[in-house]
Design a protein around this motif. Structure first.
Motif, short mmCIF file in Angstrom:
data_model
loop_
_atom_site.label_atom_id
_atom_site.label_comp_id
_atom_site.label_asym_id
_atom_site.label_seq_id
_atom_site.Cartn_x
_atom_site.Cartn_y
_atom_site.Cartn_z
N MET A 140 0.83 -1.20 0.00
CA MET A 140 0.00 0.00 0.00
C MET A 140 0.87 1.26 0.00
O MET A 140 0.61 2.22 -0.73
N MET A 141 1.92 1.25 0.83
CA MET A 141 2.83 2.39 0.86
C MET A 141 3.58 2.54 -0.46
O MET A 141 3.81 3.65 -0.94
N ARG A 142 3.95 1.43 -1.05
CA ARG A 142 4.71 1.48 -2.31
C ARG A 142 3.92 2.16 -3.41
O ARG A 142 4.44 3.01 -4.14
N VAL A 143 2.65 1.79 -3.56
CA VAL A 143 1.86 2.34 -4.68
C VAL A 143 1.23 3.69 -4.34
O VAL A 143 0.68 4.36 -5.23
N CYS A 144 1.31 4.10 -3.08
CA CYS A 144 0.76 5.40 -2.68
C CYS A 144 1.71 6.51 -3.15
O CYS A 144 2.93 6.43 -2.98
N ALA A 145 1.15 7.57 -3.71
CA ALA A 145 1.95 8.69 -4.19
C ALA A 145 2.44 9.54 -3.02
O ALA A 145 1.78 9.59 -1.97
N PRO A 146 3.58 10.19 -3.13
CA PRO A 146 4.03 11.11 -2.08
C PRO A 146 2.94 12.14 -1.76
O PRO A 146 2.36 12.74 -2.66
N GLY A 147 2.65 12.29 -0.47
CA GLY A 147 1.58 13.17 -0.05
C GLY A 147 0.22 12.51 -0.03
O GLY A 147 -0.76 13.09 0.43
N GLY A 148 0.16 11.26 -0.53
CA GLY A 148 -1.10 10.52 -0.56
C GLY A 148 -1.43 9.90 0.78
O GLY A 148 -0.65 9.95 1.73
N GLU A 149 -2.61 9.27 0.85
CA GLU A 149 -3.12 8.75 2.12
C GLU A 149 -3.40 7.26 2.04
O GLU A 149 -3.75 6.73 0.98
N ILE A 150 -3.26 6.61 3.20
CA ILE A 150 -3.61 5.20 3.37
C ILE A 150 -4.69 5.13 4.45
O ILE A 150 -4.55 5.75 5.52
N ILE A 151 -5.77 4.41 4.15
CA ILE A 151 -6.88 4.28 5.09
C ILE A 151 -7.19 2.80 5.25
O ILE A 151 -7.43 2.09 4.27
N VAL A 152 -7.19 2.34 6.51
CA VAL A 152 -7.44 0.93 6.81
C VAL A 152 -8.51 0.83 7.88
O VAL A 152 -8.51 1.59 8.85
N PHE A 153 -9.44 -0.10 7.70
CA PHE A 153 -10.34 -0.51 8.78
C PHE A 153 -10.17 -1.99 8.98
O PHE A 153 -10.29 -2.78 8.04
N THR A 154 -9.88 -2.38 10.22
CA THR A 154 -9.67 -3.79 10.51
C THR A 154 -9.92 -4.04 11.99
O THR A 154 -10.42 -3.17 12.70
N SER A 155 -9.59 -5.23 12.43
CA SER A 155 -9.81 -5.63 13.82
C SER A 155 -8.79 -4.98 14.76
O SER A 155 -7.73 -4.51 14.32
N HIS A 194 1.70 11.48 9.99
CA HIS A 194 0.31 11.85 10.31
C HIS A 194 -0.53 10.61 10.57
O HIS A 194 -1.65 10.47 10.08
N ARG A 195 -0.01 9.70 11.36
CA ARG A 195 -0.71 8.45 11.66
C ARG A 195 -1.77 8.68 12.73
O ARG A 195 -1.48 9.19 13.81
N GLU A 196 -3.01 8.30 12.41
CA GLU A 196 -4.12 8.46 13.33
C GLU A 196 -4.84 7.12 13.47
O GLU A 196 -4.98 6.38 12.51
N GLN A 197 -5.32 6.86 14.68
CA GLN A 197 -6.04 5.61 14.94
C GLN A 197 -7.29 5.91 15.75
O GLN A 197 -7.24 6.65 16.72
N THR A 198 -8.40 5.33 15.34
CA THR A 198 -9.66 5.42 16.09
C THR A 198 -10.15 4.02 16.37
O THR A 198 -10.36 3.23 15.45
N ILE A 199 -10.30 3.68 17.66
CA ILE A 199 -10.80 2.37 18.07
C ILE A 199 -12.31 2.45 18.20
O ILE A 199 -12.85 3.35 18.85
N THR A 200 -13.01 1.51 17.56
CA THR A 200 -14.47 1.42 17.69
C THR A 200 -14.81 -0.01 18.12
O THR A 200 -14.89 -0.91 17.29
N GLY A 201 -14.97 -0.19 19.41
CA GLY A 201 -15.26 -1.53 19.91
C GLY A 201 -14.07 -2.45 19.71
O GLY A 201 -13.02 -2.26 20.32
N VAL A 202 -14.21 -3.44 18.83
CA VAL A 202 -13.11 -4.35 18.53
C VAL A 202 -12.54 -4.08 17.14
O VAL A 202 -11.87 -4.93 16.55
N GLY A 203 -12.81 -2.90 16.61
CA GLY A 203 -12.29 -2.51 15.31
C GLY A 203 -11.42 -1.27 15.43
O GLY A 203 -11.43 -0.58 16.45
N GLN A 204 -10.67 -0.98 14.37
CA GLN A 204 -9.85 0.22 14.35
C GLN A 204 -9.81 0.81 12.94
O GLN A 204 -9.75 0.10 11.95
#
Length: 213
Positions: A140-155, A194-204
């Motif tokens: 994901m980081m490799r194909v992301c352009a400089p200044g671009g964003e990565i968004i993940v929702f998982t456990s 600019h890493r941000e994390q939001t926990i929602t129950g058993v997800g993030q």
């Protein structure tokens, strides 16, 4: 192959995944509450904002976020959904048509795209199903352009998912529970800022950016 992986490759399951199974599963991340659904609505609105962006949706399934992510695209903006399941991609193609939308079958561990290609790279409600998932973040980081964003929702190993035996129970059906700092640490090692994390129950939800050159 796990129970969950077999289900994702089943054509019948792909038909009911978006409208029945996934909404129930999403609410389950909030342990019956609404925090995950509330964040999901905000994320969809964010993805739909106007802009000239190239968006990659990894493990897109039947296209749960395709319309949202493509609706605000302008100029040369394009949305690409990638999945390993032919059944999911067939359903995504039937339900999400548009000149800015394309679907590709591929392996998340070896994305068929050049470095620095996409402005937004998503992996939503899927990383916990992928065998050896952390290298997917590398891609994901490799194909992301400089200044671009990565968004993940998982456990996330939080709330009841932090109790003894939770990892074993999840593993029986092919789900992985990620440590609270596991994804943030990997992204930090990859140079994301600019890493941000939001926990929602058993997800993030995790949102990070690739530094500008």
């Amino acid at each position: 192959m796990s129970i969950a992986q077999r289900a994702m490759g089943n054509r019948a399951f792909s038909l009911v995944y978006e409208k029945a199974w996934r909404p129930i599963f999403t609410r389950g991340f909030s342990l019956g509450g609404s925090s995950t659904a509330d964040y999901d609505r905000a994320l969809r609105a964010y993805l739909a904002r106007p802009g000239d962006r190239r968006v990659l949706d990894i493990a897109c399934g039947p296209g749960n976020y395709s319309r949202d992510a493509a609706s605000g695209l302008t100029d040369e903006g394009r949305y690409v959904g990638l999945d390993f399941s032919a059944a999911m991609l067939a359903q995504a193609s039937r339900d999400n048509r548009g000149e800015r939308i394309a679907f590709v079958r591929g392996d998340a561990h070896r994305l068929p795209f050049a470095d620095d290609t996409f402005d937004t790279v998503l992996c939503l409600a899927a990383l916990y199903l992928i065998p050896d998932p952390l290298p997917v973040l590398d891609e994901m980081m490799r194909v992301c352009a400089p200044g671009g964003e990565i968004i993940v929702f998982t456990s996330a190993r939080a709330s009841v998912a932090a109790l003894p035996g939770a990892d074993l129970a999840a593993g029986l059906i092919g789900l992985r529970i990620f440590g609270r700092d596991e994804l943030l640490s990997r992204l930090s090692a990859l140079g994301a800022d600019h890493r941000e994390q939001t926990i929602t129950g058993v997800g993030q939800y995790v949102h990070a950016r690739k530094p500008k050159e």
